[in-house]
Structures are given as structure tokens and as C-alpha cells.
Enzyme design. Sequence first.
Site, short mmCIF file in Angstrom:
data_model
loop_
_atom_site.label_atom_id
_atom_site.label_comp_id
_atom_site.label_asym_id
_atom_site.label_seq_id
_atom_site.Cartn_x
_atom_site.Cartn_y
_atom_site.Cartn_z
N ASP A 38 4.18 0.35 11.54
CA ASP A 38 3.38 0.70 10.37
C ASP A 38 2.27 -0.35 10.26
O ASP A 38 2.47 -1.49 10.65
CB ASP A 38 4.32 0.66 9.15
CG ASP A 38 3.59 0.56 7.85
OD1 ASP A 38 2.81 1.47 7.56
OD2 ASP A 38 3.80 -0.43 7.12
N ASP A 236 7.78 -1.22 6.23
CA ASP A 236 8.11 -1.94 4.99
C ASP A 236 8.17 -1.02 3.77
O ASP A 236 8.75 -1.36 2.76
CB ASP A 236 7.05 -3.01 4.71
CG ASP A 236 5.71 -2.39 4.33
OD1 ASP A 236 5.28 -1.44 5.03
OD2 ASP A 236 5.12 -2.81 3.33
P1 ADP Z 1 -0.54 3.68 4.06
O1 ADP Z 1 0.12 4.28 5.27
O2 ADP Z 1 -1.66 2.75 4.47
O3 ADP Z 1 0.43 3.06 3.11
P2 ADP Z 1 -0.97 5.95 2.17
O4 ADP Z 1 -0.36 7.14 2.83
O5 ADP Z 1 -0.28 5.36 1.00
O6 ADP Z 1 -1.33 4.84 3.29
O7 ADP Z 1 -2.46 6.33 1.73
C1 ADP Z 1 -3.37 6.82 2.68
C2 ADP Z 1 -4.77 6.73 2.14
O8 ADP Z 1 -4.88 7.53 0.95
C3 ADP Z 1 -5.23 5.35 1.74
O9 ADP Z 1 -5.72 4.61 2.83
C4 ADP Z 1 -6.31 5.69 0.72
O10 ADP Z 1 -7.51 6.02 1.38
C5 ADP Z 1 -5.78 6.93 0.04
N1 ADP Z 1 -5.06 6.59 -1.21
C6 ADP Z 1 -3.75 6.80 -1.47
N2 ADP Z 1 -3.43 6.42 -2.73
C7 ADP Z 1 -4.57 5.93 -3.27
C8 ADP Z 1 -4.93 5.38 -4.55
N3 ADP Z 1 -4.05 5.24 -5.55
N4 ADP Z 1 -6.20 4.99 -4.73
C9 ADP Z 1 -7.11 5.12 -3.75
N5 ADP Z 1 -6.85 5.62 -2.54
C10 ADP Z 1 -5.61 6.04 -2.30
MG MG Z 2 3.46 -0.28 4.95
#
Ligand code: ADP
Ligand code: MG
Length: 291
Positions: A38, A236
Site C-alpha cells: 500500500d 496499514d
Molecule cells: P488511499 O489508497 O491513498 O488511502 P483512498 O481510496 O482513501 O486512497 O482515496 C483515493 C482518492 O480519493 C484520494 O487520493 C483523493 O483524491 C480522493 N479522496 C478520498 N477521500 C477524500 C476526502 N475526504 N477529501 C479529498 N479527497 C478525497
Molecule cells: Mg494506507
Amino acid sequence: ATPTAIMVGTGLGAKRGVLFKSASALETSARIDTVVMDKTGTLTKGEPAVTDVITAGIDEGRLLALVGAVERESEHPLARAIVGHAKSAGAPVLTATDFRNVPGHGATATVDGRRVLVGNRRLMAAEGVELGDLAARRDELAASGRTSVVVAVDGHAVGVVALADAVRDTSAAAVAAMHESGIQVVMLTGDNEATARRIADQLGIDTVIAEVLPGDKAAKVAELQAQGRRVAMVGDGVNDAPALARADIGIAIGAGTDVAIETADIVLMRSDPLDVPVALRIGKGTLRKMR
Ligand code: ADP
Ligand code: MG
């Protein structure tokens, strides 16, 4: 492996804070040929900070007030960083109603009678928001390894907020050590392709699976397994738990969420990516002793 070999392996791990939850975790580690990592919180510190705020036809303070109001309702690490930035910039505190979290995309809410959207390109596309001149700025920021989120108000893109999340000090060394042992390393992330690619290049990772929705990480692990790979997944987050369970071996970062730690077969108490190759090597040593 013999009980003695298992005891020795478990003991060696424990000394480094590498906790094998079972004998089979130790044995399966020896046979891993692919490690899926990840990005956020595993290869990086998982502490994003706002680096750039780009506006289009809106005052920066107003933009931060609107975004801050939406993100105050969210528990996402990006949201926390944006709220912190809005606060330190002295942006007015506004109230959000009708908050909606869109997993893997972003969030939306009504603030001051306006519909505010915060999130990635996919969210904007789904809501029919055109990026206009902001598209090029967004692409530039992504190419530099920053995560950028777009802000739209009442259907119009009005800004981009870029965030940087530093890579962990030992991530590159961990990747190099795995490559030396003939293990393929894959980055798996919900983040943007260009952002992920840039960070992967910095770390020497050649395979990137990006823009994966939270619910699809386990399916990506299963695809690799279907190609005959024996996969360890390192993660994580709450998002990572199904993938940790799906993998031949799930490895959780000790600083990660409880769900990840409970689901994993191995826990890295020091949250050090270098302990991934260490764990796999201990597994191999244990298996050798049984022959
Ligand atoms: P990661 O695998 O990096 O944890 P997520 O699946 O949580 O990623 O989110 C993917 C993308 O969706 C983020 O990189 C962002 O662009 C967008 N995103 C998700 N939640 C939010 C939020 N609360 N505010 C802004 N962007 C968000
Ligand atoms: Mg992570």
C-alpha cells in the site's frame, strides 16, 4: 518446520519487533515471490500536508473556508490535513450540512447554501464538473508526486489543493533488499496514477496499480494470485484489511489501524518497511532448518 525451527524464527522476529502470529505465517513467508505494498501510510508516513492551493475565480480564504467545512466532517487523512491548513491560514469556520463521504473519490456537503465537492478527477467526472484551466495545474502537481484534490462549488471547479506525504526513510532500501532476493514489488493505491508513478520511481518500484477503489484492493491481490504468484500484502489502513486477508501473507504496519493489525499474519511493531524483507528472510531460514 520443526517446533524448534519455529521457536527460533519466532524469537528472531520478536527481537526486531516482527510478530509472527502463527507457525504457518512463518512457513508461508518463505515462499513469497511478490510483495504488494500500500502507498499511503505504508511506503509513506501517512501524514499529508498541504503544499499548494490554486484558485480559479475565488478568494483563497473563501475556498479554504468552504473546503474546511466539508472536510471537518470527514475522517480521511487528506481531510485532516486540509482542515489543519484552513485553520492555520485563519479561514472562517463554516458549518456543513448534508455531508456525504464517497469512498475512494472524496466528499460533498452543503456549505453557506452552496454544494461543495472535494475529491479526485473521478468524482468530478461523475458529477459532470469540467476542470477547465485547472486541469493542467492538477496534472503538473500530480506529476511532481503530490496528491491533488479538486474543489467544485455549485458544479464549477474553483480550485486545486495539493498535498505531499513524505516517503518513509527506509522504503527505498526495503524495495532494493526485496529485489535482491528476487521478489517483485508492486505498489497498490487509491491515489492518482501520475502521483503514484512518481513516488514509485523514487523508490525503484516498477509495477504500480493505482486508482483502485477501497473495495477492490483484495481483487487486485487475487488477480496476482491467479497468475500463480505467492503474494504478501503490506498495509496499514481499514481499506487494506480485505487485501491483507486475501493475500497468502498479510503484513500490517504497527502504527496502522486496529483492523489491519487484527487481520494480518505478521505485524511490524516498528512500522519499518525494512522489516518486510527481514520477515521474509526469517521465514526462509526457518524453512531451511526443516530440511
Ligand atoms: P488511499 O489508497 O491513498 O488511502 P483512498 O481510496 O482513501 O486512497 O482515496 C483515493 C482518492 O480519493 C484520494 O487520493 C483523493 O483524491 C480522493 N479522496 C478520498 N477521500 C477524500 C476526502 N475526504 N477529501 C479529498 N479527497 C478525497
Ligand atoms: Mg494506507
